[in-house]
Scaffold this motif. Structure first.
Motif, PDB file in Angstrom:
ATOM      1  N   PRO A  53      -8.687   9.376   2.802  1.00 42.41           N
ATOM      2  CA  PRO A  53      -8.606   7.711   2.656  1.00 42.41           C
ATOM      3  C   PRO A  53      -9.827   7.337   2.095  1.00 42.41           C
ATOM      4  N   ARG A 108       0.746  -1.137  -0.136  1.00 43.28           N
ATOM      5  CA  ARG A 108       0.063  -0.028   0.088  1.00 43.28           C
ATOM      6  C   ARG A 108       0.897   1.320   0.071  1.00 43.28           C
ATOM      7  N   ASP A 163      -5.433   2.697  -0.863  1.00 50.93           N
ATOM      8  CA  ASP A 163      -6.339   1.932  -0.072  1.00 50.93           C
ATOM      9  C   ASP A 163      -6.983   0.681  -0.877  1.00 50.93           C
ATOM     10  N   ILE A 221      -6.869   0.284   7.094  1.00 52.78           N
ATOM     11  CA  ILE A 221      -7.718   1.109   6.112  1.00 52.78           C
ATOM     12  C   ILE A 221      -9.157   1.160   6.224  1.00 52.78           C
ATOM     13  N   THR A 237      -6.741  -3.286  -0.597  1.00 50.29           N
ATOM     14  CA  THR A 237      -7.985  -4.103  -0.407  1.00 50.29           C
ATOM     15  C   THR A 237      -8.010  -5.363  -1.083  1.00 50.29           C
TER      16      THR A 237
END
Length: 934
Positions: free
Chosen positions: A418, A401, A431, A557, A435
């Protein structure tokens, strides 16, 4: 109020066929993004959403004033659905645009938002988005919320953007469509994670040495769990093995051969050793395959029988060990199986890593078996080497990330907020990529666990993931995959699965995903949802397996979404007897919660559109009245009493062509889709007599529309519940003669009675020969009966046995009469020359031709019949007869007959289309030229 297509007719067989086919599609299917249980087929979700928003032609009488014009328009709309449900069309903008245009037309340019409050695996919200609708998805389970965010919320934020991985965007001269740029970055940073992990821990996954001295990458290590034999005279560390087989491909068979050797290091002085066998004549058989059976185990050294209670006790005391049995290596176009060696066994002896994810496995849960053997925490489901790999990869998600953020800023993107705060800049993009990288690690856990097994079937020899079904079972021998190989269960495969699914997502439209209890949602939207199935699946307990790793990777996150140690459970709408003080408490919790959800939904329901609910239920009750599903009836009862009118029920079958196994068993389809509208508060009360009169007045026309649509006879009884319940549920109450309120079970019995009555009354539509044959078939099937009975039956229907014998409808010999089966009809039958044509003959010849020559030939036969000047061949009557005979065959348990009648009816649309495309047949006289005048 306009009726919608879903309330009248659907091309059900096509929807079911494509839904079943979808199960075999893996490359790029959204289900490969992350596992979820009992996910609805995308084809079904897409078709249902379209049909619940698009007007049925009967609702637009100014445009379609006649039944024929309505039927033609309905067929046109069905063709749109038939194109829409094909998997290959999910990115075909022409097909999607046509469907969206129909939705806009029926919604006056402003379609309503769609809400799924039990979003689960995300099929329904994803397909709502694909159809250009505003999709709202919510679920109490944070794993489901993450899946839905990854499907419908994240891709639109970064639509049509190039990747940020250095040099990747510039290396390809192309436009980045939809989520393709995001997917490219997932591939690139996923590859970086793999390479970086191999640098750090690759040494604990050594290559195998082959017999020729060459080295090969290991695909998997096959381990056996062990306990000390309780026989005092033995005491060996006995292997617990389900099966000795490794591979069953013909000519390439491989299996483990155990033996006992001396080992001075073991207290017993002996140990089990393993070699690989290939001689089929010496291969394991059913009587000696493995050491563990359902009731216990057997020691390979002394043949002592060992009770499972002993093995459980050893497990709970921490004394279950493991021993390497075989090594699976990459070979030339096949697997190479090797005996275990000290190097491979020693490489797996690594220390248990620190900073493991916390999480207790529930003491009692649906489908869980492992705690009985001492596995109390989710981390206990992995070997130390597997834990080392997963911890390393989880840490690398965070590092990746940071790289994505650095590269995004270098590419000129602004930082922004974010992702959880709604950002769309470089921070949010980092982010987002993280994921999907977290999903890669999470998916890996399904294949990198000590519950994972080795599939030795002839079709493929691969790792079999834990969640092949909705449970965490105990496994004895297990397969530890190599995450750095390029076969099943590897990082390469997991990365490709996630990226391939991502790049095919629609990635457009307004979509909102939230973590909410379904009963708390109050959005004024049209509902389309697939709620939990009573006690069939314990979603929250199962998803904790993934949650603990997702939380470890992604909590920075999603600090709010992943704030709890485990998945919330108290409000989960599942009838879990372990959580609600037994079966009765679980039933009350589930039913009251279900009613609260749909009572709240009714308060804000949009009366212009039906809501749709998918439901499946396994529980059934058997009595003298037959077999029924109490769960199905409970659902209907709750909906009716909760103020909903049920306007349609459609059986959605997703099990492929084998579904005719249900003939004669009164089994439910794999799921049912209900269409619901809020019942007016001023709805009247009626009595039993008036209810039955209304059924008799309305059900025949509804059934005719169902038969005319693309629905199979096997599905007719379930589909007929819809229009029947539409009558029942329009009333506030239906009162029995004693003043009590009629139950759904009683109403369903009345609906079935009318269905049988309507099908019987349809006999009057047929010619005399067909009426005789139906009556005789009902009594005898294709078996023999007395001539006298046949003669009386024929005279009553204004025909004769002799004529039907000549016309090859039946055979009459020695005082016995037998109907001719479709397979025995004459291949030389001349349809144009037949002077006594009957619908029975047309159907039976069509079945024979369809089963032996296929649809085009059956279509040509039908075209020939329709060319007759007397108009004796009516395709609608032929199909109607197939429905009627299916009903007779099914009630009598004549399964083979029922399959034939069901097949011809469900193929009828294709046969009719083929008849239109067939060359026009001509009688000879049409080619005779007139004589010239003298």
């Amino acid at each position: 109020m306009k009726r919608k297509l879903i309330e009248v007719a659907l091309p059900l067989e096509t929807i079911n066929r494509e839904s079943a086919r979808e199960k075999s599609i893996r490359h790029g299917h959204p289900s490969t993004l992350h596992l979820w249980w009992a996910r609805r087929p995308l084809a079904a979700a897409r078709a249902v959403l379209f049909a619940q928003l698009v007007d049925d032609p009967s609702s637009r009488p100014n445009e379609f004033p006649t039944e024929d014009s309505q039927r033609a328009e309905r067929e046109r709309l069905h063709k749109i659905i038939e194109g829409l449900v094909v998997w290959e069309n999910i990115r075909d903008e022409r097909v999607l645009a046509e469907a969206r245009a129909e939705i806009m037309k029926s919604c006056d340019g402003s379609p309503p938002p769609i809400l799924d409050p039990f979003a689960g695996g995300g099929s329904i919200p994803l397909e709502a988005q694909r159809l250009g609708l505003e999709a709202h998805a919510s679920d109490l389970n944070p794993v489901a919320v993450l899946i839905n965010k990854a499907l419908i919320e994240i891709p639109p934020k970064f639509r049509d953007q190039p990747p940020v991985f250095p040099g990747l965007g510039e290396a390809q001269i192309r436009t980045w469509r939809g989520a393709e740029g995001l997917a490219a970055d997932v591939r690139a940073y996923g590859a970086w994670m793999r390479d970086e992990a191999e640098k750090r821990i690759g040494h604990i996954y050594p290559k195998a040495t082959l017999s020729d001295g060459k080295h090969a990458t290991v695909i998997a290590w096959i381990w056996a769990r062990t306990v000390n034999c309780p026989n005092p005279a033995c005491g060996i560390e006995m292997p617990l093995v389900r099966s000795w087989w490794l591979g069953k491909k013909k000519g390439k068979e491989a299996y483990v051969v155990p033996s006992i050797v001396r080992d001075p290091l073991h207290p017993s002085g002996l140990r089990a050793a393993f070699e690989i066998g290939h001689d089929k004549s010496q291969a394991p058989t059913a009587s000696n395959d493995g050491t563990v059976a359902r009731n216990g185990a057997m020691c390979v050294s002394c043949d002592a029988a060992v009770d499972l209670k002993y093995i459980r006790a050893e497990g709970q005391s921490g004394r279950i060990g493991q021993q390497l049995m075989a090594v699976v290596a990459e070979g030339y176009r096949q697997r190479t199986y090797l005996a275990p060696g000290d190097v491979q066994a020693e490489a797996a002896r690594v220390d248990r890593p620190a900073d493991l994810p916390h999480g207790e496995i529930p003491e009692q849960a649906l489908g869980f078996r492992v705690r009985a053997y001492g596995m109390d925490r989710y981390s206990d489901l992995f070997t130390n080497r597997q834990l080392t790999a997963l911890v390393t990869l989880s840490d690398l998600v965070g590092e990746a990330r940071d790289l994505v953020l650095r590269d995004g800023l270098a590419a000129g993107r602004t930082p922004g907020e974010p992702l959880e705060g709604g950002g769309t800049g470089a921070i949010a993009y980092a982010d987002a990529v993280a994921t999907y990288l977290g999903f890669i690690v999470s998916r890996l856990t399904d294949y990198q666990s000590s519950i994972t097994t080795w599939a030795s079937n002839p079709q493929m020899e691969i790792l079999r993931n834990i969640f092949a079904r909705q449970a965490i079972p105990m496994t004895w021998d297990f397969a530890e995959g190599n995450p750095f190989a390029e076969s099943s269960g590897s990082l390469v495969k997991m990365t490709a699965a996630v990226a391939n699914a991502l790049e095919r997502l629609n990635g457009s439209g307004q979509s909102v995903v939230s973590q909410d209890d379904a009963a708390s949602r109050s959005l004024a939207a049209v509902l389309s949802t697939d709620p939990p199935y009573y006690d069939n699946i314990g979603y929250s307990d199962l998803s904790d397996f993934f949650y603990v790793w997702l939380r470890r990777s992604l909590r920075p996150i999603y600090p709010r979404l992943l704030s709890t140690m485990l998945v919330p459970k108290a409000e989960e709408l599942v009838a879990n007897p372990f959580r609600h003080e037994g079966q009765e408490g679980a039933r009350i919790f589930f039913e009251s919660g279900f009613q609260r959800v749909f009572a709240r939904a009714r308060d804000v329901a949009n009366s212009q559109f039906p809501n749709t609910v998918y439901y499946a239920f396994k529980q059934s009750d058997t009595s003298e009245a037959g077999t029924s599903s109490s769960g199905w009836e409970t659902l209907l009862e709750g909906m009716v009493r909760g103020g909903w009118a049920i306007t349609a029920t459609w059986p959605m079958r997703t099990e492929g062509s084998g579904r005719m196994r249900d003939v004669g068993s009164n089994a439910l389809a794999s799921s049912i889709v209900l269409a619901l509208r809020p019942r007016p508060t001023e709805a009247p009360t009626t009595d039993r007599r008036s209810f039955i009169s209304a059924l008799q007045a309305e059900l025949p026309d509804a059934l005719r529309k169902l038969q005319q649509g693309a629905i199979a006879p096997v599905d007719l009884p379930q589909a007929a519940i819809g229009p029947g319940m539409a009558v029942f549920s329009r009333y506030a109450k239906v009162l029995e003669p004693d003043g009590s309120q009629m139950t759904v079970r009683s109403a369903l019995a009345r609906i079935n009675e009318i269905l049988d009555q309507v099908l019987s009354e349809q006999e009057g539509d047929f010619d005399s020969t067909t009426r005789f044959a139906i009556a005789w078939y009902r009594q005898h099937g294709y078996n023999t009966g007395p001539f006298g009975d046949a003669d009386n039956l024929a005279r009553a229907r204004n025909t004769s046995v002799e004529r039907m014998d000549r016309d090859e409808i039946l055979t009459s010999r020695a005082g016995k009469v037998t109907l001719i089966k479709p397979s025995n009809t004459s291949t030389g039958y001349d349809l144009l020359a037949d002077e006594h044509i009957s619908t029975w003959e047309i159907l039976h010849h069509t079945i024979r031709i369809l089963e032996t020559e296929g649809v085009p030939a059956a279509g040509a036969f039908l075209a020939t019949g329709q060319s007759r000047p007397d108009g004796a061949v009516d395709p609608d009557l032929v199909k109607e007869l197939a429905f009627l005979l299916f009903s007779v065959a099914e009630k009598n348990g004549w399964t083979k007959d029922a399959i034939s009648f069901n097949t011809v009816a469900q193929s009828w649309g294709d046969v009719v289309d083929a008849s239109k495309a067939a060359p026009t047949p001509h009688q000879q006289g049409e080619f005779d030229f007139p004589e010239e005048d003298d």
